[in-house]
Design an enzyme around this catalytic site. Structure first.
Site, mmCIF file in Angstrom:
data_model
loop_
_atom_site.group_PDB
_atom_site.id
_atom_site.type_symbol
_atom_site.label_atom_id
_atom_site.label_comp_id
_atom_site.label_asym_id
_atom_site.label_seq_id
_atom_site.Cartn_x
_atom_site.Cartn_y
_atom_site.Cartn_z
ATOM 1 N N GLY A 98 1.154 -1.498 0.045
ATOM 2 C CA GLY A 98 -0.482 0.464 -0.158
ATOM 3 C C GLY A 98 0.556 1.047 0.025
ATOM 4 O O GLY A 98 0.445 1.942 0.767
ATOM 5 N N SER A 99 2.008 1.127 -0.625
ATOM 6 C CA SER A 99 2.897 2.766 -0.839
ATOM 7 C C SER A 99 2.466 3.573 -1.494
ATOM 8 O O SER A 99 2.142 4.841 -1.695
ATOM 9 C CB SER A 99 3.991 2.556 -1.233
ATOM 10 O OG SER A 99 3.924 2.100 -2.618
ATOM 11 N N ASN A 100 1.154 2.694 -2.736
ATOM 12 C CA ASN A 100 0.473 4.105 -3.182
ATOM 13 C C ASN A 100 -0.855 5.159 -2.468
ATOM 14 O O ASN A 100 -1.143 5.681 -2.069
ATOM 15 C CB ASN A 100 -0.215 3.319 -4.861
ATOM 16 C CG ASN A 100 1.667 3.131 -6.028
ATOM 17 O OD1 ASN A 100 1.733 4.119 -6.504
ATOM 18 N ND2 ASN A 100 1.743 2.040 -5.931
ATOM 19 N N LEU A 117 -6.014 -7.090 -6.830
ATOM 20 C CA LEU A 117 -5.204 -7.713 -7.963
ATOM 21 C C LEU A 117 -6.445 -8.920 -8.540
ATOM 22 O O LEU A 117 -6.661 -9.681 -9.403
ATOM 23 C CB LEU A 117 -3.963 -8.865 -7.386
ATOM 24 C CG LEU A 117 -2.579 -8.565 -7.246
ATOM 25 C CD1 LEU A 117 -1.631 -8.919 -6.826
ATOM 26 C CD2 LEU A 117 -2.110 -7.313 -8.568
ATOM 27 N N ASN A 150 -7.050 2.094 -12.372
ATOM 28 C CA ASN A 150 -5.816 1.289 -11.822
ATOM 29 C C ASN A 150 -4.723 1.810 -12.180
ATOM 30 O O ASN A 150 -4.162 2.380 -13.221
ATOM 31 C CB ASN A 150 -6.047 -0.091 -12.226
ATOM 32 C CG ASN A 150 -5.546 -1.017 -12.016
ATOM 33 O OD1 ASN A 150 -5.247 -1.717 -10.513
ATOM 34 N ND2 ASN A 150 -4.786 -2.027 -12.974
ATOM 35 N N HIS A 160 -1.191 0.315 -13.277
ATOM 36 C CA HIS A 160 0.224 -0.807 -14.054
ATOM 37 C C HIS A 160 1.715 -0.308 -14.115
ATOM 38 O O HIS A 160 1.774 0.587 -14.214
ATOM 39 C CB HIS A 160 -0.871 -1.412 -15.128
ATOM 40 C CG HIS A 160 -0.342 -2.282 -15.465
ATOM 41 N ND1 HIS A 160 -0.155 -3.600 -14.318
ATOM 42 C CD2 HIS A 160 0.965 -2.693 -16.436
ATOM 43 C CE1 HIS A 160 0.167 -4.648 -15.280
ATOM 44 N NE2 HIS A 160 1.185 -4.958 -16.229
ATOM 45 N N ASP A 198 -6.598 -5.280 -16.898
ATOM 46 C CA ASP A 198 -5.527 -3.651 -18.152
ATOM 47 C C ASP A 198 -5.419 -3.734 -19.065
ATOM 48 O O ASP A 198 -4.606 -3.152 -19.895
ATOM 49 C CB ASP A 198 -3.866 -4.618 -18.038
ATOM 50 C CG ASP A 198 -3.073 -4.924 -16.282
ATOM 51 O OD1 ASP A 198 -3.536 -5.011 -15.661
ATOM 52 O OD2 ASP A 198 -3.012 -6.009 -16.341
ATOM 53 N N GLU A 254 4.933 5.983 -9.465
ATOM 54 C CA GLU A 254 3.437 5.694 -9.539
ATOM 55 C C GLU A 254 3.295 6.734 -8.097
ATOM 56 O O GLU A 254 2.414 7.732 -8.144
ATOM 57 C CB GLU A 254 4.017 4.582 -9.157
ATOM 58 C CG GLU A 254 3.662 3.442 -9.831
ATOM 59 C CD GLU A 254 3.592 2.256 -9.410
ATOM 60 O OE1 GLU A 254 3.686 1.130 -10.422
ATOM 61 O OE2 GLU A 254 3.692 1.870 -8.264
HETATM 62 C C1 GAR Z 1 2.410 -0.836 -7.709
HETATM 63 O O1 GAR Z 1 3.531 -0.713 -8.374
HETATM 64 C C2 GAR Z 1 1.311 -1.315 -8.656
HETATM 65 O O2 GAR Z 1 1.442 -0.492 -9.948
HETATM 66 C C3 GAR Z 1 1.510 -2.606 -8.801
HETATM 67 O O3 GAR Z 1 1.256 -3.481 -7.586
HETATM 68 C C4 GAR Z 1 2.116 -2.201 -6.779
HETATM 69 C C5 GAR Z 1 1.610 -2.291 -5.384
HETATM 70 O O4 GAR Z 1 2.447 -1.397 -4.737
HETATM 71 N N1 GAR Z 1 -0.148 -2.811 -9.521
HETATM 72 C C6 GAR Z 1 0.196 -3.814 -10.591
HETATM 73 O O5 GAR Z 1 0.929 -4.996 -10.977
HETATM 74 C C7 GAR Z 1 -1.338 -4.498 -11.328
HETATM 75 N N2 GAR Z 1 -1.781 -5.353 -12.271
HETATM 76 P P1 GAR Z 1 2.209 -0.796 -3.653
HETATM 77 O O6 GAR Z 1 0.884 -1.489 -2.449
HETATM 78 O O7 GAR Z 1 3.445 -0.458 -2.606
HETATM 79 O O8 GAR Z 1 1.465 0.618 -3.840
#
Ligand code: GAR
Length: 193
Positions: free
Chosen positions: A13-15, A86, A103, A105, A146, A175
């Site tokens: 969940g860093s985003n 996911l 989303n 990606h 996607d 991101e």
């Molecule tokens: C992110 O890099 C996002 O782009 C990817 O999961 C990561 C989540 O990181 N998403 C996918 O691959 C979707 N197909 P986070 O938990 O640190 O935010």
């Protein structure tokens, strides 16, 4: 009334963290809830830290009940943001929130997308292909993995010797920088109810 965001995440969940930081003191929008299928996900701790409520759901609840739609409707959610989530979004949720689910990606779609392409798998495929660049994509969600309309892409160079960690880091920087801003931009276009 402030615009309301729901974040779906399955992992660290860093985003989600960057989005919650961005909207913490925002005059026009707020993160109303974090939802996850993973009771162990660190994103739950992050939500707690921001005093954002969270909801853990099962596969059965997500795909075979109306609970999630009801919850999001009751909370008057304006935008659903997937951040490392996911599972495929079921049709009834897409219909309840048309063009309101986005989303993130970690690649330049349509390259390196589709079922099973997430996280390190994406970056490893890029390394194997020997690409000289990669990037991120923010897109609307539809019934396929996607494949929804692309809203934003930004790119970075892959230099000789860049390994998985470096490529991941470069992508994550983009991101964290762009996702909150794109969310803000989209919310501004959504009319007040
Ligand atoms: C992110 O890099 C996002 O782009 C990817 O999961 C990561 C989540 O990181 N998403 C996918 O691959 C979707 N197909 P986070 O938990 O640190 O935010």
């Amino acid at each position: 009334m402030k615009k309301r965001i729901a974040i779906f995440a399955s992992g660290s969940g860093s985003n989600a963290q960057k989005i919650m930081e961005h909207f913490k003191k925002h005059p026009d929008a707020e993160v109303a809830i974090v939802l996850t299928n993973n009771p162990e996900a660190y994103v739950l701790q992050r939500a707690d830290n921001f005093e954002v409520p969270s909801h853990i759901f099962t596969r059965q609840e997500f795909y075979s009940s109306k609970n999630i739609i009801q919850l999001l409707t009751n909370l008057q959610i304006d935008l659903i943001v997937l951040a490392g989530f996911l599972w495929l979004i079921p049709n009834n949720l897409l219909k309840a929130f048309p063009n309101k689910i986005i989303n993130l990606h970690p690649a330049l779609l349509p390259k390196y997308g589709g079922k099973g392409m997430y996280g390190d798998r994406v970056h490893n495929a890029i390394i194997e292909a020997g690409d000289g660049e990669s990037g991120i994509t923010i897109h609307f969600v539809n019934e396929e993995f996607d494949e929804g309309e692309i809203i934003h892409q930004s790119r970075f160079h892959i230099d000789k010797g860049d390994d998985l960690e470096i490529i991941k880091f470069k992508g994550q920087q983009l991101e964290h920088l762009h996702y909150p801003k794109i969310i803000e931009f989209l919310l501004k276009k959504i009319k007040n109810n």
